[in-house]
Design an enzyme around this catalytic site. Structure first.
Site, PDB file in Angstrom:
ATOM      1  N   HIS A 128      29.295  47.343  34.204  1.00  0.00           N
ATOM      2  CA  HIS A 128      30.095  46.123  34.136  1.00  0.00           C
ATOM      3  C   HIS A 128      30.208  45.457  35.505  1.00  0.00           C
ATOM      4  CE1 HIS A 128      34.114  44.078  34.273  1.00  0.00           C
ATOM      5  NE2 HIS A 128      33.568  43.459  33.243  1.00  0.00           N
TER       6      HIS A 128
ATOM      7  N   GLU B 271      27.100  43.586  36.147  1.00  0.00           N
ATOM      8  CA  GLU B 271      27.107  42.333  35.370  1.00  0.00           C
ATOM      9  C   GLU B 271      27.850  41.235  36.128  1.00  0.00           C
ATOM     10  OE1 GLU B 271      29.933  40.259  32.496  1.00  0.00           O
ATOM     11  OE2 GLU B 271      29.603  42.317  31.785  1.00  0.00           O
ATOM     12  N   HIS B 272      28.962  41.594  36.765  1.00  0.00           N
ATOM     13  CA  HIS B 272      29.722  40.624  37.565  1.00  0.00           C
ATOM     14  C   HIS B 272      28.945  40.217  38.817  1.00  0.00           C
ATOM     15  CE1 HIS B 272      34.091  40.302  36.237  1.00  0.00           C
ATOM     16  NE2 HIS B 272      33.526  41.028  35.283  1.00  0.00           N
TER      17      HIS B 272
ATOM     18  N   GLU C 259      40.807  42.303  36.137  1.00  0.00           N
ATOM     19  CA  GLU C 259      40.393  42.363  34.731  1.00  0.00           C
ATOM     20  C   GLU C 259      40.883  43.664  34.086  1.00  0.00           C
ATOM     21  OE1 GLU C 259      36.304  41.885  32.024  1.00  0.00           O
ATOM     22  OE2 GLU C 259      36.181  41.912  34.216  1.00  0.00           O
TER      23      GLU C 259
END
Length: 426
Positions: free
Chosen positions: A57, A60-61, A137
């Protein structure tokens, strides 16, 4: 390089496998002007070790923070400036970068996605800054109990297996991550044999293949092997306190994997029990008793395992009633077959959802890619519709009996401290 094609569902499906193993799949739909384009890596949180949790993740950022060719601001405006959009997501088993563009902008869309996927810079400065964004997040997810309960449930069900860890990771795990760890993870996993480029819409397959060969330069090979799905214990009960007014309940049982022949019967069972406002659990728990606002069932189909689950949110005083009604209705499906009229209505619901979804180029692209990664093949919509039609009441009954075994249950409740209240309700 090999290519094959077939016509199905109103579109022309084509697949080309390049010499390095990278696959390009398309479904041409002449009636639209748009293209949904995705770069899918067969890498997700289940590929991570405990120390690596959250890396998929975070990567991905990070790719949006700058590449060899574009700054973060240039990436953000690259497709918005031509009316398109750019996005990404990470799941337990895949990471995907997506673009939606007009057909005349295919070159730009491919160039931007290739830049993200192959030429991200991952500078230490950007890494430090983006970690802070991911921390926020994670906090937001934990402050959203209807989301957070699913992470708690996953850990209750899978224990210390990678499938039980949160996709976002934890602040403590991500804090010590350095650029070298990210580059090592990329080198192990983001390889040509584990990548699919998928597109649906007004797309030229031959042009897309040519652009992919020009722009993408993943190293040869495939992602590292993942740990086989296995629960650490058969029955699990977890209670976790919080400061919210409601409790959030998630319970589930072992079910079938993605490519199982029984998959349509499972979907019919899930739809009957909690697939909408007319479903049994919604009617019993919300409409008849007024015990909860949100009630639904869900399936998780992984490559080598599956999970059937139910979720609801309610006042603390309604905990026992919600669990008992749910288990009573699940048990009822193991003892009595659905009548033909009930099953026909469920089939119509499943077929309608599938057919309506095919009106979206994004949904078509998503379906193409998932099938390629999970099955290595393409299933035309008409074949899926026939499979739904072939489901019988006996198959649904048999699947209910295979699934709803209380010795295999996992249940997590967010909002209480003492799990004895859950045990008593069971």
């Amino acid at each position: 390089m090999t290519t094959r094609s077939t016509t199905a569902g109103g579109g022309l499906y084509r697949k080309t496998t390049l010499k390095n193993g990278l696959r390009v799949i398309t479904e041409r739909i002449p009636s639209v002007r748009s293209i949904s384009l995705g770069v899918w890596a067969d890498v997700g949180s289940r590929n991570e070790s405990k120390a690596e949790n959250g890396l998929s993740h975070l990567i991905e950022h990070m790719v949006f923070k700058g590449t060899k060719n574009r700054t973060a601001k240039e990436i953000a405006s690259s497709l918005e400036s031509i009316g398109g959009s750019l996005n990404a997501f990470t799941s337990k088993e895949q990471t995907c970068f997506t673009a939606r563009i007009l057909d005349e902008h295919l070159d730009i869309g491919v160039d931007v996605l290739a830049d993200l996927a192959c030429h991200a810079r991952f500078t230490p400065h950007n890494l430090a800054r983006e970690k802070q964004v991911v921390y926020e997040e994670i906090k937001e997810s934990k402050d959203t109990p209807s989301d957070y309960i699913h992470d708690i449930f996953a850990e209750a069900y899978w224990g210390d297996h990678p499938l039980g860890r949160p996709i976002l990771g934890e602040v403590e795990t991500l804090a010590p991550v350095r650029r070298s760890a990210i580059m090592g993870y990329l080198h192990k996993n983001y390889r040509a044999g584990s990548v699919v480029i998928a597109a649906a819409g007004s797309v030229s397959h031959d042009k897309l293949v040519r652009l992919v060969k020009e722009k993408f330069d993943f190293p040869n090979g495939s992602a590292q092997a993942y740990e086989t799905a296995k629960r650490s214990t058969d029955r699990t009960v977890v209670a976790q306190p919080d400061d919210n007014q409601q409790i959030h309940i998630c319970l589930g049982f072992p079910s079938v994997k993605y490519d199982a022949r029984e998959k349509m019967a499972v979907l019919a069972l899930q739809s009957y029990l909690g697939g909408g406002m007319s479903s049994v659990l919604f009617q019993k728990i919300r409409e008849e008793k007024g015990l909860a606002y949100t009630v639904y069932t869900f399936n998780e189909f992984y490559r080598d395992a599956g999970q059937f689950g139910a979720y609801m949110s309610a006042d603390k005083k309604n905990l026992a009633a919600c669990i008992q009604i749910t288990l009573k209705e699940l048990t009822r499906t193991t003892r009595k077959r659905l009548d033909t009229k009930q099953l026909d209505q469920i089939k119509a619901q499943l077929k309608g959802q599938l057919t309506l979804g095919m009106e979206s180029t994004y949904s078509r692209m998503n379906r193409l890619a998932r099938q390629e990664l999970m099955l290595g093949s393409y299933i035309p919509v008409r074949k899926s519709l026939r499979e739904i039609d072939r489901v019988t009441p006996q198959q649904v009954l048999e699947q209910a009996n295979k699934t709803f075994d209380n010795s295999q249950i996992a249940i997590a409740v967010l909002g209480i401290e003492d799990k004895s209240a859950i045990e008593n309700a069971l």
